[in-house]
Design an enzyme around this catalytic site. Structure first.
Site, PDB file in Angstrom:
ATOM      1  N   CYS A  67     -12.341 -51.021  34.473  1.00  0.00           N
ATOM      2  CA  CYS A  67     -12.483 -49.729  34.453  1.00  0.00           C
ATOM      3  C   CYS A  67     -12.733 -49.478  32.997  1.00  0.00           C
ATOM      4  CB  CYS A  67     -11.239 -49.146  34.999  1.00  0.00           C
ATOM      5  SG  CYS A  67      -9.511 -49.738  34.354  1.00  0.00           S
ATOM      6  N   GLN A  68     -12.213 -48.216  32.436  1.00  0.00           N
ATOM      7  CA  GLN A  68     -12.286 -47.876  31.188  1.00  0.00           C
ATOM      8  C   GLN A  68     -11.326 -48.767  30.333  1.00  0.00           C
ATOM      9  OE1 GLN A  68     -14.831 -45.633  30.261  1.00  0.00           O
ATOM     10  NE2 GLN A  68     -14.501 -45.952  28.148  1.00  0.00           N
TER      11      GLN A  68
END
Length: 113
Positions: A67-68
């Site tokens: 993800c981020q």
């Protein structure tokens, strides 16, 4: 007990370069985040849609989530662990760590599911 493993960006890069055809790379960020770029070869399954799409991921294949920053992908690993998957990996630090390591980010392949 945590059954999934954290990978750092260089570990993931090494796995991708080894060309394991069974390895599945999944981006669990939102479509807006993915539109800014993704790790080449990744497919997009936003975290909130993972329960609806978990059947698309073979329990026998290794799956790397990112993800981020690594928090949502860790949640994805925990969820699939509960569904009986045992070859799960989380990219520690997410795509931010990947980019800081100087590794490539490209437009998401629109052909990926």
């Amino acid at each position: 007990m945590v059954a999934f493993q954290d990978l750092d960006p260089m570990d993931l890069q090494r796995l991708l370069q080894e060309g394991d055809d069974n390895l599945v790379l999944v981006d669990v960020r939102t479509p807006a985040e993915v539109a800014r770029g993704a790790i080449p070869g990744a497919q997009s399954i936003p975290l909130h849609l993972l329960p609806l799409n978990a059947r698309l991921l073979d329990k026998g294949q290794p799956v790397v989530f990112y993800c981020q920053s690594g928090a949502r992908s860790s949640q994805a690993c925990m969820y699939l662990q509960q569904q009986g998957h045992d070859k799960l990996y989380n990219l520690r630090g997410g795509i931010m760590a990947w980019a800081r390591s100087g590794l490539p980010i490209a437009p998401m392949d629109e052909r990926a599911p």
